[in-house]
Design a protein around this motif. Sequence first.
Motif, PDB file in Angstrom:
ATOM      1  N   PRO A 156      40.641  18.751 104.092  1.00 28.32           N
ATOM      2  CA  PRO A 156      41.699  17.738 103.992  1.00 28.32           C
ATOM      3  C   PRO A 156      41.139  16.333 104.195  1.00 28.32           C
ATOM      4  O   PRO A 156      40.490  16.060 105.196  1.00 28.32           O
ATOM      5  N   LYS A 157      41.355  15.464 103.213  1.00 28.10           N
ATOM      6  CA  LYS A 157      40.804  14.105 103.249  1.00 28.10           C
ATOM      7  C   LYS A 157      41.869  13.115 102.809  1.00 28.10           C
ATOM      8  O   LYS A 157      42.594  13.366 101.848  1.00 28.10           O
ATOM      9  N   ARG A 158      41.893  11.980 103.471  1.00 28.12           N
ATOM     10  CA  ARG A 158      42.868  10.961 103.150  1.00 28.12           C
ATOM     11  C   ARG A 158      42.283   9.875 102.235  1.00 28.12           C
ATOM     12  O   ARG A 158      43.009   9.106 101.641  1.00 28.12           O
ATOM     13  N   ILE A 159      40.950   9.850 102.150  1.00 26.02           N
ATOM     14  CA  ILE A 159      40.287   8.682 101.568  1.00 26.02           C
ATOM     15  C   ILE A 159      40.632   8.356 100.128  1.00 26.02           C
ATOM     16  O   ILE A 159      40.453   7.237  99.695  1.00 26.02           O
ATOM     17  N   TYR A 160      41.102   9.345  99.352  1.00 24.64           N
ATOM     18  CA  TYR A 160      41.334   9.055  97.939  1.00 24.64           C
ATOM     19  C   TYR A 160      42.759   8.606  97.656  1.00 24.64           C
ATOM     20  O   TYR A 160      43.129   8.427  96.503  1.00 24.64           O
ATOM     21  N   GLY A 161      43.561   8.470  98.706  1.00 22.05           N
ATOM     22  CA  GLY A 161      44.941   8.058  98.501  1.00 22.05           C
ATOM     23  C   GLY A 161      45.760   9.122  97.787  1.00 22.05           C
ATOM     24  O   GLY A 161      46.740   8.821  97.115  1.00 22.05           O
ATOM     25  N   ILE A 162      45.337  10.388  97.904  1.00 19.69           N
ATOM     26  CA  ILE A 162      46.074  11.487  97.261  1.00 19.69           C
ATOM     27  C   ILE A 162      46.789  12.271  98.352  1.00 19.69           C
ATOM     28  O   ILE A 162      46.149  12.935  99.161  1.00 19.69           O
ATOM     29  N   GLU A 163      48.106  12.144  98.356  1.00 22.58           N
ATOM     30  CA  GLU A 163      48.890  12.788  99.412  1.00 22.58           C
ATOM     31  C   GLU A 163      48.868  14.303  99.276  1.00 22.58           C
ATOM     32  O   GLU A 163      48.794  15.027 100.253  1.00 22.58           O
ATOM     33  N   GLY A 164      48.974  14.747  98.026  1.00 24.39           N
ATOM     34  CA  GLY A 164      48.990  16.184  97.789  1.00 24.39           C
ATOM     35  C   GLY A 164      47.589  16.690  97.531  1.00 24.39           C
ATOM     36  O   GLY A 164      46.717  16.570  98.399  1.00 24.39           O
ATOM     37  N   GLU A 318      41.939  23.534 113.534  1.00 26.99           N
ATOM     38  CA  GLU A 318      42.101  22.525 112.495  1.00 26.99           C
ATOM     39  C   GLU A 318      43.532  22.618 111.976  1.00 26.99           C
ATOM     40  O   GLU A 318      43.988  23.698 111.599  1.00 26.99           O
ATOM     41  N   LYS A 319      44.209  21.476 111.988  1.00 29.67           N
ATOM     42  CA  LYS A 319      45.617  21.484 111.573  1.00 29.67           C
ATOM     43  C   LYS A 319      45.722  21.178 110.082  1.00 29.67           C
ATOM     44  O   LYS A 319      45.160  20.195 109.605  1.00 29.67           O
ATOM     45  N   ILE A 320      46.434  22.026 109.370  1.00 23.80           N
ATOM     46  CA  ILE A 320      46.492  21.890 107.911  1.00 23.80           C
ATOM     47  C   ILE A 320      47.940  21.957 107.424  1.00 23.80           C
ATOM     48  O   ILE A 320      48.746  22.739 107.937  1.00 23.80           O
ATOM     49  N   ARG A 321      48.239  21.101 106.436  1.00 21.78           N
ATOM     50  CA  ARG A 321      49.569  21.112 105.812  1.00 21.78           C
ATOM     51  C   ARG A 321      49.395  21.377 104.323  1.00 21.78           C
ATOM     52  O   ARG A 321      48.568  20.731 103.675  1.00 21.78           O
ATOM     53  N   LEU A 322      50.149  22.331 103.800  1.00 20.29           N
ATOM     54  CA  LEU A 322      50.087  22.631 102.362  1.00 20.29           C
ATOM     55  C   LEU A 322      51.497  22.717 101.798  1.00 20.29           C
ATOM     56  O   LEU A 322      52.430  23.094 102.503  1.00 20.29           O
ATOM     57  N   LYS A 323      51.632  22.365 100.524  1.00 18.41           N
ATOM     58  CA  LYS A 323      52.936  22.476  99.882  1.00 18.41           C
ATOM     59  C   LYS A 323      52.850  23.528  98.773  1.00 18.41           C
ATOM     60  O   LYS A 323      51.890  23.537  98.005  1.00 18.41           O
TER      61      LYS A 323
END
Lengths: 380, 380
Positions: A156-164, A318-323
Motif C-alpha cells: 500500500p502506497k500513497r505516493i502516486y495519488g491513487i486512492e484505489g 500491517e493494516k490494509i484496506r481493500l474495496k
Amino acid sequence: MFVSEALGLSRHASKTLEEKNILREAFIPHPFFSDIIEALRFERKFGEIEEGTVVAKTINGVRIVRGFPKIRRALTLYPSIRKHFEREVAVEEKMNGYNVRIARMGKNLYAFTRRGYICPYTTERARNLIGMDFFRDFPDHVLCCEAVGEESPFVPKRIYGIEGLDFFVFDIRKIGTNEPVSVDRKIQMCEEYGLNHVPLLGIYGTREAHEAVREHIRKLGRDGREGVVLKDPEMKIEPLKYTTSETNAGDLRYAFRYFNDYGKDFMFSRIIREGFQSFEFEESQEEFRERCLRLGRAILEPMIESIKEVRSGEWVSEKIRLKFHSIEVMELFLRHLRKMGIDYRVKSVSKENGGVVLHFERIMRSTTDKIRSHLEGQPW
Amino acid sequence: MFVSEALGLSRHASKTLEEKNILREAFIPHPFFSDIIEALRFERKFGEIEEGTVVAKTINGVRIVRGFPKIRRALTLYPSIRKHFEREVAVEEKMNGYNVRIARMGKNLYAFTRRGYICPYTTERARNLIGMDFFRDFPDHVLCCEAVGEESPFVPKRIYGIEGLDFFVFDIRKIGTNEPVSVDRKIQMCEEYGLNHVPLLGIYGTREAHEAVREHIRKLGRDGREGVVLKDPEMKIEPLKYTTSETNAGDLRYAFRYFNDYGKDFMFSRIIREGFQSFEFEESQEEFRERCLRLGRAILEPMIESIKEVRSGEWVSEKIRLKFHSIEVMELFLRHLRKMGIDYRVKSVSKENGGVVLHFERIMRSTTDKIRSHLEGQPW
C-alpha cells in the motif's frame, strides 16, 4: 500430466519436475474463476521455466503464462549501462507496487501475482479497469503491470495519488514464450487501447546515459518515487533496475518494522546498494550525512514502533484496506490469503457505494513473538 | 582413540564423534610446543562438550581444556536481570579483544583461542606476561582471559592504552570440568599472583541492577568501551552480556568494511540490539538522532572506504602489526594463519629491541572480488 505436455517436456524432465515438487495449485476453484478448470504454478525456477509460471487448463484449451523474468540490479550506473546495453538505453520509471500479469483465459481476464497465484482481488480490479478491448485484438499477449495505490494487499502506497488501485503496463509479452514487444510498440499499443503505462523518462546513448539516469534518480528520490528500469529499446537485451536512496530506505523501514518475518538478504542487499550509490554520486558532506541519518532512522524507527506496539499488548501488524465489488470475491480473497499462508485478522466489512470495504490486519507473528520474549527478559 | 577415552565416551558416542568429523588438529607440531604430543579441538559442539574444547596428549598425560561457554545476550536490562539472576548480580566490564584460555601443559603455558587453536603468538605472549607462579599452585586451573591491545592479530584496539598486548582474566575455571570459581575468589587469586583481571564495576541487588547497569553502559559508551558481563557472584547461574551502542556501531563498522567476508547474522544481530537499547534507554530526540546517525555512518563509511580502496586497484585488507620475541615463533604463527584459512600478505619483518616486528595484511578476498565486479559493471 497436462503441464508436461503443454511445455513439451521429455519423460525424464517430467519425472524430475514431479520429484522436485515444484508445481502448486495456482487458485481456489470458484464460479468467479469459471474459465479455468485446473491451474498449476511453478514454485521455483525449473530449467528455462521461470518461477511463477502458470499452466492452466481452460475451457478453451491449455495456456501457459510464463513467470515474469527476474530483473537484475545495477550497483553502479557507470560502467554498468555502457557495458550491458548496445547503442541506446530506454529509461522507464519503476513504480512501487506489486507485479501483476494480466492474461485472457476463456471469456475473462485473470491477474497473476509474481509467484503465480491467481489473485481474486487483483482479478476483480483488472476486469473492471482493463476491460476486454485489448485482448479481443491480442488474445495471446500478456500485460505485465505494476499494481499501485493505497488499496493494495501487498504494497500500500500513497505516493502516486491513487486512492484505489490502478495498473501501469511496463511490458507486453507473448503468452507461452515471454517474448516482449519493443518499448515503442508497447507504448503505442497502450495508447491505442487507453491503458496506463509506466512513464518513459527518455532514451539515451549508452555513453552519456549514466549522467542522465543519475539526475532522474535524484529527482525521483526527491518525489519519493522508486527508481528506474533500464531497457534495450528493442527489448533484445535483458533490462536492469536501479533504485533511489529513498526507496532503499523505505524498503528497510518496512523490513525492520517486521524484522523477524523478513529475510536478512532483503535488508542486507538494500544496505549494500546505499554504499555503492553514495560512492558513485559524489555527494557533499551534508548530503552524505543526510543519507546516513536516513539509513539509521529507516532501521531504528520502525523497530522501536514495533517494540512499543508489543509492549502495549498488541500484535505487530500491517493494516490494509481493500474495496471489492462483490462480497463473494472478498470471501474468496480471504480464503486466498489463508492459502498463501498469510496470517490475518478481519477488522471490519462495510458496504459503501455499491461495493464492500474490507479492513484487515496482516499479523506478523514471528516479529511479535521475538519482541515479546525479549521484553519478558529472554536472552538472545 | 585418546579423545573418547579421556572424555569417557561410550563406544556409540565415540563412533558418532568420528562420523560427524568434529575433531580437528589444534596445533602445528613444533619445538615451541614441545610439551604436547597430539591435540585435537572440537570444531562444533558435541553433546555437553563445548565448541573449542581441546583434548591434548602431553608429556605428562592427557588434559582436557574445555571450550569457553557461549554467553547469552540480554536484549533488555529490565526485566532480564531480575528474571535471570537471584539475589545479587556482579557487573564486570566486558573488554574488547579476543577470548583466550591459558593452561599449563607439561612444563609450559599454552594459549587456546576461542575455536581451540593453540596460537603461537598468544602463547609466546602468555609465557612472557603470565609466568608460571599461578600454575605452580593451581596446575589444574584455566585462566580465561581477554587479550587486548594494539598488537592483536584478531581485534586490534587502541582504546585501552595498551601498545602491545595484555591479558585480563575474567574467569578462572577447573580444567576438564569448566567449573568456575566465584567472582570474589577469582579476584583474590588474581591479586595474589599479580594477574590483571577485568574491572568489577559493582555488585547490585537484582531489583535495582538494571538502573545501575544502564548508567555503567552510558559511561562505558562515552569512553568507547565495549560493555558488561553480568554474573551470579557465586557463578552458579550462567552469565549474560550487554554492550554499548558505540560497540554495536564499532562491530558494524568492522563488518561492513569487509561486508562480503562477514556473516549477515553478525550484522543483523547488532542492528537489532540497537533497537532494543534505544527503546529501553528513554532517549531524548537529540540522543536518538545521534544514535541513528551513528548507525548510518557505521554502515556506510567503511563500505565506501572499501569501495574506494578497490577502485584504486588495492585489495580490501586489515593491516596488523605484531611483535615476537623469536623469529621461529613468528614463522610458526604465519603457518598457523594459513592453517586457519586466513589469507594474508607479509608487508615487512624487522628487528627491534631484541624482538621481531611483523607487519602483515589480512586480505579480504570475497569483499574485494564483489566490489571489483560491481565497479566493472556486473549487475547483482
